[in-house]
Design an enzyme around this catalytic site. Structure first.
Site, short mmCIF file in Angstrom:
data_model
loop_
_atom_site.label_atom_id
_atom_site.label_comp_id
_atom_site.label_asym_id
_atom_site.label_seq_id
_atom_site.Cartn_x
_atom_site.Cartn_y
_atom_site.Cartn_z
N PRO A 1 39.47 40.48 44.55
CA PRO A 1 39.26 41.36 43.40
C PRO A 1 37.81 41.82 43.24
O PRO A 1 36.90 41.24 43.81
CB PRO A 1 39.66 40.47 42.22
CG PRO A 1 39.30 39.09 42.67
CD PRO A 1 39.53 39.06 44.16
N GLU A 2 37.64 42.82 42.39
CA GLU A 2 36.31 43.37 42.11
C GLU A 2 35.45 42.38 41.30
O GLU A 2 34.30 42.16 41.62
CB GLU A 2 36.47 44.69 41.35
CG GLU A 2 35.20 45.33 40.84
CD GLU A 2 34.32 45.92 41.94
OE1 GLU A 2 34.71 45.87 43.12
OE2 GLU A 2 33.24 46.42 41.61
N THR A 3 36.02 41.77 40.24
CA THR A 3 35.28 40.75 39.51
C THR A 3 36.18 39.57 39.19
O THR A 3 37.41 39.70 39.10
CB THR A 3 34.68 41.28 38.17
OG1 THR A 3 35.73 41.72 37.34
CG2 THR A 3 33.69 42.40 38.39
N HIS B 1 32.72 40.88 43.60
CA HIS B 1 32.77 41.15 45.03
C HIS B 1 31.38 41.49 45.55
O HIS B 1 30.93 40.97 46.58
CB HIS B 1 33.75 42.29 45.30
CG HIS B 1 34.21 42.34 46.71
ND1 HIS B 1 33.35 42.62 47.76
CD2 HIS B 1 35.42 42.12 47.28
CE1 HIS B 1 34.04 42.58 48.90
NE2 HIS B 1 35.29 42.27 48.63
#
Ligand SMILES: *[C@@H]1O[C@H](CO)[C@@H](O)[C@H](O)[C@H]1NC(C)=O
Ligand SMILES: *[C@@H]1O[C@H](CO)[C@@H](O)[C@H](O)[C@H]1NC(C)=O
Ligand SMILES: *[C@@H]1O[C@H](CO)[C@@H](O)[C@H](O)[C@H]1NC(C)=O
Ligand SMILES: *[C@@H]1O[C@H](CO)[C@@H](O)[C@H](O)[C@H]1NC(C)=O
Ligand SMILES: *[C@@H]1O[C@H](CO)[C@@H](O)[C@H](O)[C@H]1NC(C)=O
Ligand SMILES: *[C@@H]1O[C@H](CO)[C@@H](O)[C@H](O)[C@H]1NC(C)=O
Length: 448
Positions: free
Chosen positions: A306-308, A261
């Site tokens: 999502p974050e990654t 992100h």
């Protein structure tokens, strides 16, 4: 970094040109956005009210325990970070909690303090037409004892006013120029600009392992790069308008391309750089990057990203994915490696640049979908908004605390608000945003 300085830096690697306009000449806001515009204001008011009720004067709200945390010097980071969003909305706040004098803290991050506190004070000073000189005084007070070293130390022991001797990263060392030079401009004391610019110029002059890509670590004691990691140190890259690719992980004959992100600021910066250099190839790369990040949002059941996440190159063996991940990958072209949403701004930031640069209303629709999802999935009973554990689960739990999240006020809600606001308001042809989305007046571009 001021526009002219950006151009000076990039001139090292690109041909000199006059800067082109950034915003599309055909920006027309459809009537339908007024409801979204109002919804963002409401979200801001609700978040800020909850912060005021449970955490006033502290750095951050813990949205579920309805309490607070203080990881940003205990100077009321959320108030200061929220200030320029409110100024942009014509409701000025005096940031009375910004004084460092009362705070009891040990070490202070020079970078975080610069982008949040110094950035908000100076930006609000400008946005309010210099009506409140106490904002400038506070900003000057913050840098009273600024270090006199070519490369800034990342951390300062605030009680003894001595630097903490350790490796700095290039975000800490290379991105103070915009704020520090602005402080020099308004105080007439050139010391701050000279210190910050010398450090950035030094980094730009070091031999890089890849063309124009700096190493992440730098030793403030001797000015050399340390280690071998080239990473998307977002702030520096944001400033220098350079880019890094995703990391390749080449174990077991499988190439994974991992991204995050945080890295989604890339798209907006390529668009900005391409427009300034009048190079549509670069603009189009930026738009493609924005699309990829939007895809990470709109592929999940919540429409939140999502974050990654990761991609797999063609020709590589597939990594051992769970059946669910494999099915997701086959459907959406990427898979999720960390499903948290940490209230980060980067996708909405780049989506905002894409809207202002193209006038394509699909970017307004993206922002509207995400706004709707925030209201539906990040809402808490106390009126605050919170991150979620799993963006691909409509019943996901919310997160009480992950990070110092004052960027929710300064970045997420500002970029959302400006996306639905009059495009002449904080025009990208008149302003540059610092790392924390505090807008600064950009000087006219000059030939270099
Ligand atoms: C400019 O600022 C520096 C750093 O705070 C300070 O040491 C110096 O005395 C100031 N110069 C003037 C002329 O005020
Ligand atoms: C600078 O210091 C680092 C250790 O932090 C060391 O590895 C490097 O060799 C030094 N470079 C020079 C040019 O002295
Ligand atoms: C590379 O991928 C392997 C297999 O998924 C993983 O075990 C390893 O930690 C990864 N390495 C890095 C540096 O990301
Ligand atoms: C990777 O590929 C090379 C050549 O294609 C092969 O010799 C090697 O055994 C493979 N390694 C693994 C861990 O599969
Ligand atoms: C635009 O940028 C691309 C990528 O850096 C470069 O290959 C191309 O020559 C540039 N075009 C112009 C007209 O400068
Ligand atoms: C959040 O909003 C949704 C949709 O309006 C609602 O169903 C849900 O109960 C709300 N959650 C909380 C914690 O208020």
């Amino acid at each position: 970094m001021r526009l002219t300085e950006v151009l000076n830096f990039v001139a090292v690697i690109l041909v000199p040109v006059f800067a082109g306009p950034v915003q599309s000449p055909s920006l027309a806001l459809p009537q339908t956005v007024s409801a979204h515009w109002a919804a963002v204001r409401k979200m801001f008011e609700s978040s800020y009210k909850a912060y005021g009720k449970f955490a006033w004067g502290h750095d951050d709200l813990l949205p579920l325990s309805e309490s607070y945390s203080d990881d940003r010097n205990s100077w009321g980071a959320s108030i200061c970070d929220a200030m320029t969003t409110m100024v942009s909305a014509h409701a000025f706040c005096m940031c009375t909690q910004c004084s460092p004098l009362g705070a009891q803290i040990d070490t202070l991050s020079v970078f975080e303090t610069t982008i949040r506190y110094l950035g908000s004070l100076l930006s609000a000073y400008e946005l309010s037409d210099k009506k409140y000189p106490e904002l400038l005084d506070k900003a000057r007070e913050l840098l009273t004892n600024c270090e006199n070293n070519d490369i800034p130390y990342g951390f300062l022991d605030f009680s003894t006013n001595t630097p903490v001797v350790q490796i700095s990263n290039i975000a800490e060392a290379g991105t103070l120029t915009l704020e520090w030079a602005t402080l020099s401009k308004y105080t007439g004391n050139d010391t701050y600009r000279a210190l910050a610019e010398n450090s950035a110029k030094h980094i730009a002059s070091l031999p890089a392992p890849f063309p124009s890509l700096a190493i992440q670590g730098i030793d403030p004691q001797n000015g050399s790069f340390v280690g071998g990691q080239v990473a998307a140190v977002d702030s520096t890259i944001r400033h220098l308008l350079r880019y890094s690719t995703s990391r390749n992980n080449n174990t077991m004959n499988v190439t994974y391309h991992t991204s995050s992100h945080l890295a989604c600021f890339h798209g907006g910066k390529w668009i900005l750089g391409g427009k300034l250099f009048k190079n549509e190839t670069i603009v189009n790369c930026g738009l493609a990057l924005v699309d990829a990040c939007i895809n990470t949002y709109l592929s999940t059941v919540t429409d939140i990203g999502p974050e990654t996440f990761a991609y797999i190159s063609s020709g590589g063996n597939l990594p051992e994915l769970t059946p669910q991940d494999l099915a997701f990958y086959n459907q959406h072209g990427f898979y999720i490696t960390d499903a948290n949403y940490d209230m980060r701004p980067e996708m909405l930031e780049s989506n905002f640049y894409a809207w202002r640069a193209t006038g394509d209303t699909k970017y307004l629709e993206n922002a509207a979908r995400v706004l709707h999802s925030f209201n539906r999935y990040l809402n808490t009973t106390g009126g605050a908004f919170a991150g979620i554990v799993d963006v691909n689960d409509v019943a996901s739990e919310t997160i009480d605390y992950v990070l110092p999240c004052s960027f929710w006020f300064s970045e997420v809600l500002k970029y959302l608000y400006l996306t639905f606001d009059d495009p002449e308001h904080i025009s990208l042809d008149e302003y540059v945003f610092n790392t924390e989305a505090h807008p600064f007046k950009a000087p006219p571009a000059k030939n270099i």
